[in-house]
Design a protein around this motif. Structure first.
Motif, PDB file in Angstrom:
ATOM      1  N   ALA A  15       0.843  -1.198   0.000  1.00 53.75           N
ATOM      2  CA  ALA A  15       0.000   0.000   0.000  1.00 53.75           C
ATOM      3  C   ALA A  15       0.877   1.246   0.000  1.00 53.75           C
ATOM      4  N   ILE A  16       0.353   2.325  -0.571  1.00 45.64           N
ATOM      5  CA  ILE A  16       1.086   3.594  -0.628  1.00 45.64           C
ATOM      6  C   ILE A  16       0.369   4.580   0.300  1.00 45.64           C
ATOM      7  N   TYR A  17       1.140   5.152   1.225  1.00 46.84           N
ATOM      8  CA  TYR A  17       0.615   6.128   2.174  1.00 46.84           C
ATOM      9  C   TYR A  17       1.284   7.476   1.945  1.00 46.84           C
ATOM     10  N   ARG A  18       0.595   8.539   2.340  1.00 43.41           N
ATOM     11  CA  ARG A  18       1.149   9.889   2.245  1.00 43.41           C
ATOM     12  C   ARG A  18       0.802  10.630   3.533  1.00 43.41           C
ATOM     13  N   THR A  19       1.705  11.492   3.973  1.00 41.92           N
ATOM     14  CA  THR A  19       1.449  12.286   5.177  1.00 41.92           C
ATOM     15  C   THR A  19       0.752  13.575   4.773  1.00 41.92           C
ATOM     16  N   ARG A  20      -0.374  13.838   5.451  1.00 38.86           N
ATOM     17  CA  ARG A  20      -1.136  15.054   5.168  1.00 38.86           C
ATOM     18  C   ARG A  20      -1.195  15.880   6.445  1.00 38.86           C
ATOM     19  N   GLU A  21      -0.895  17.164   6.305  1.00 39.70           N
ATOM     20  CA  GLU A  21      -0.945  18.054   7.462  1.00 39.70           C
ATOM     21  C   GLU A  21      -2.219  18.878   7.381  1.00 39.70           C
ATOM     22  N   GLY A  22      -2.805  19.082   8.545  1.00 41.22           N
ATOM     23  CA  GLY A  22      -4.027  19.882   8.613  1.00 41.22           C
ATOM     24  C   GLY A  22      -4.137  20.550   9.957  1.00 41.22           C
ATOM     25  N   VAL A  23      -5.071  21.478  10.052  1.00 39.54           N
ATOM     26  CA  VAL A  23      -5.298  22.205  11.297  1.00 39.54           C
ATOM     27  C   VAL A  23      -6.576  21.668  11.922  1.00 39.54           C
ATOM     28  N   VAL A  24      -6.495  21.301  13.196  1.00 37.99           N
ATOM     29  CA  VAL A  24      -7.629  20.711  13.902  1.00 37.99           C
ATOM     30  C   VAL A  24      -7.982  21.607  15.087  1.00 37.99           C
ATOM     31  N   GLN A  25      -9.285  21.814  15.301  1.00 34.15           N
ATOM     32  CA  GLN A  25      -9.730  22.623  16.441  1.00 34.15           C
ATOM     33  C   GLN A  25      -9.693  21.757  17.697  1.00 34.15           C
ATOM     34  N   ILE A  26      -8.950  22.227  18.698  1.00 35.86           N
ATOM     35  CA  ILE A  26      -8.809  21.486  19.949  1.00 35.86           C
ATOM     36  C   ILE A  26      -9.912  21.892  20.929  1.00 35.86           C
ATOM     37  N   ALA A  27     -10.124  23.197  21.061  1.00 33.69           N
ATOM     38  CA  ALA A  27     -11.126  23.699  22.006  1.00 33.69           C
ATOM     39  C   ALA A  27     -11.942  24.789  21.315  1.00 33.69           C
ATOM     40  N   PRO A  28     -13.269  24.811  21.519  1.00 33.51           N
ATOM     41  CA  PRO A  28     -14.099  25.844  20.889  1.00 33.51           C
ATOM     42  C   PRO A  28     -13.936  27.202  21.593  1.00 33.51           C
ATOM     43  N   GLN A  29     -14.499  28.200  20.971  1.00 33.27           N
ATOM     44  CA  GLN A  29     -14.469  29.546  21.574  1.00 33.27           C
ATOM     45  C   GLN A  29     -15.314  29.539  22.840  1.00 33.27           C
ATOM     46  N   ARG A  30     -14.812  30.205  23.894  1.00 29.13           N
ATOM     47  CA  ARG A  30     -15.521  30.232  25.169  1.00 29.13           C
ATOM     48  C   ARG A  30     -15.692  31.676  25.630  1.00 29.13           C
ATOM     49  N   VAL A  31     -16.718  31.888  26.428  1.00 25.25           N
ATOM     50  CA  VAL A  31     -16.963  33.206  27.027  1.00 25.25           C
ATOM     51  C   VAL A  31     -16.947  33.024  28.538  1.00 25.25           C
ATOM     52  N   SER A  32     -16.159  33.847  29.213  1.00 28.58           N
ATOM     53  CA  SER A  32     -16.140  33.806  30.671  1.00 28.58           C
ATOM     54  C   SER A  32     -16.232  35.230  31.192  1.00 28.58           C
ATOM     55  N   TYR A  33     -16.536  35.325  32.459  1.00 29.83           N
ATOM     56  CA  TYR A  33     -16.692  36.638  33.065  1.00 29.83           C
ATOM     57  C   TYR A  33     -15.701  36.779  34.211  1.00 29.83           C
ATOM     58  N   GLU A  34     -15.114  37.962  34.299  1.00 28.81           N
ATOM     59  CA  GLU A  34     -14.122  38.247  35.321  1.00 28.81           C
ATOM     60  C   GLU A  34     -14.663  39.396  36.166  1.00 28.81           C
ATOM     61  N   ILE A  35     -14.555  39.255  37.470  1.00 27.78           N
ATOM     62  CA  ILE A  35     -15.034  40.314  38.359  1.00 27.78           C
ATOM     63  C   ILE A  35     -13.846  41.183  38.740  1.00 27.78           C
ATOM     64  N   LEU A  36     -13.971  42.455  38.385  1.00 28.18           N
ATOM     65  CA  LEU A  36     -12.920  43.412  38.730  1.00 28.18           C
ATOM     66  C   LEU A  36     -13.317  44.074  40.048  1.00 28.18           C
ATOM     67  N   PRO A  37     -12.443  44.076  41.042  1.00 27.12           N
ATOM     68  CA  PRO A  37     -12.796  44.666  42.331  1.00 27.12           C
ATOM     69  C   PRO A  37     -12.977  46.176  42.225  1.00 27.12           C
ATOM     70  N   ALA A  38     -13.684  46.716  43.207  1.00 28.11           N
ATOM     71  CA  ALA A  38     -13.917  48.159  43.238  1.00 28.11           C
ATOM     72  C   ALA A  38     -12.596  48.886  43.475  1.00 28.11           C
ATOM     73  N   VAL A  39     -12.478  50.064  42.864  1.00 27.45           N
ATOM     74  CA  VAL A  39     -11.280  50.891  43.054  1.00 27.45           C
ATOM     75  C   VAL A  39     -11.615  51.900  44.151  1.00 27.45           C
ATOM     76  N   THR A  40     -10.819  51.870  45.222  1.00 22.13           N
ATOM     77  CA  THR A  40     -11.059  52.778  46.356  1.00 22.13           C
ATOM     78  C   THR A  40      -9.846  53.663  46.573  1.00 22.13           C
ATOM     79  N   ARG A  41     -10.078  54.748  47.297  1.00 20.45           N
ATOM     80  CA  ARG A  41      -8.997  55.674  47.627  1.00 20.45           C
ATOM     81  C   ARG A  41      -9.254  56.189  49.041  1.00 20.45           C
ATOM     82  N   THR A  42      -8.194  56.365  49.790  1.00 18.95           N
ATOM     83  CA  THR A  42      -8.327  56.878  51.156  1.00 18.95           C
ATOM     84  C   THR A  42      -8.162  58.393  51.119  1.00 18.95           C
ATOM     85  N   ILE A  43      -9.148  59.068  51.677  1.00 16.72           N
ATOM     86  CA  ILE A  43      -9.134  60.535  51.742  1.00 16.72           C
ATOM     87  C   ILE A  43      -9.028  60.937  53.216  1.00 16.72           C
TER      88      ILE A  43
END
Length: 149
Positions: A15-43
């Motif tokens: 049998a005759i084989y050939r190597t083929r290169e391709g791009v495969v998706q490992i993980a899909p696009q994801r959406v996450s949320y990050e909580i940014l803490p409040a910005v405070t200042r001492t007066i």
């Protein structure tokens, strides 16, 4: 003469084989949320703690006991206060899909099996053969330039 009988020979083509290169998706696009803490200042502020005012007290002046009115200054104190400059918030993060380059072997032509017919080989062989059975007896023979009968 037949040397060996006819037959078949099997020939395998790999049998005759050939190597083929391709791009495969490992993980899909994801959406996450990050909580940014409040910005405070001492007066720091100066706050009036006490108005001051007046009080009466007894004092000895020139040997005499005298009731005196004493004025008190207002008292101030420095106070630290934490102020929210920017409230806590949620930020949406979009994590793009992950891709990876992959090499894989692909079958170009499957293994083949060919059957070759081999003809029977013949060979010429010299051998002795009996043409006629031997006999014994008299027979007339003509010999040229000799006597006749």
């Amino acid at each position: 003469m037949l040397v060996s009988p006819a037959g078949q020979q099997v020939e395998y083509v790999p049998a005759i084989y050939r190597t083929r290169e391709g791009v495969v998706q490992i993980a899909p696009q994801r959406v996450s949320y990050e909580i940014l803490p409040a910005v405070t200042r001492t007066i720091y502020r100066t706050v009036k703690v006490d108005d001051g005012g007046c009080s009466w007290e007894w004092r000895v002046i020139h040997g005499r006991k005298v009731l005196c009115k004493i004025r008190h200054k207002a008292r101030y104190k420095r106070v630290a206060e934490t102020v929210v400059v920017q409230p806590e918030r949620r930020r949406r993060l979009v994590i793009p899909a992950e891709y990876e380059s992959v090499a894989e072997e692909v079958l170009v032509q499957p293994e083949q099996r060919r059957i070759i017919e081999v003809p029977a080989p013949y060979q010429t062989v010299a051998r002795r053969a009996v043409v006629s059975e031997g006999s014994s007896g008299w027979r007339r023979v003509l010999v040229p330039r000799h006597c006749r009968y």
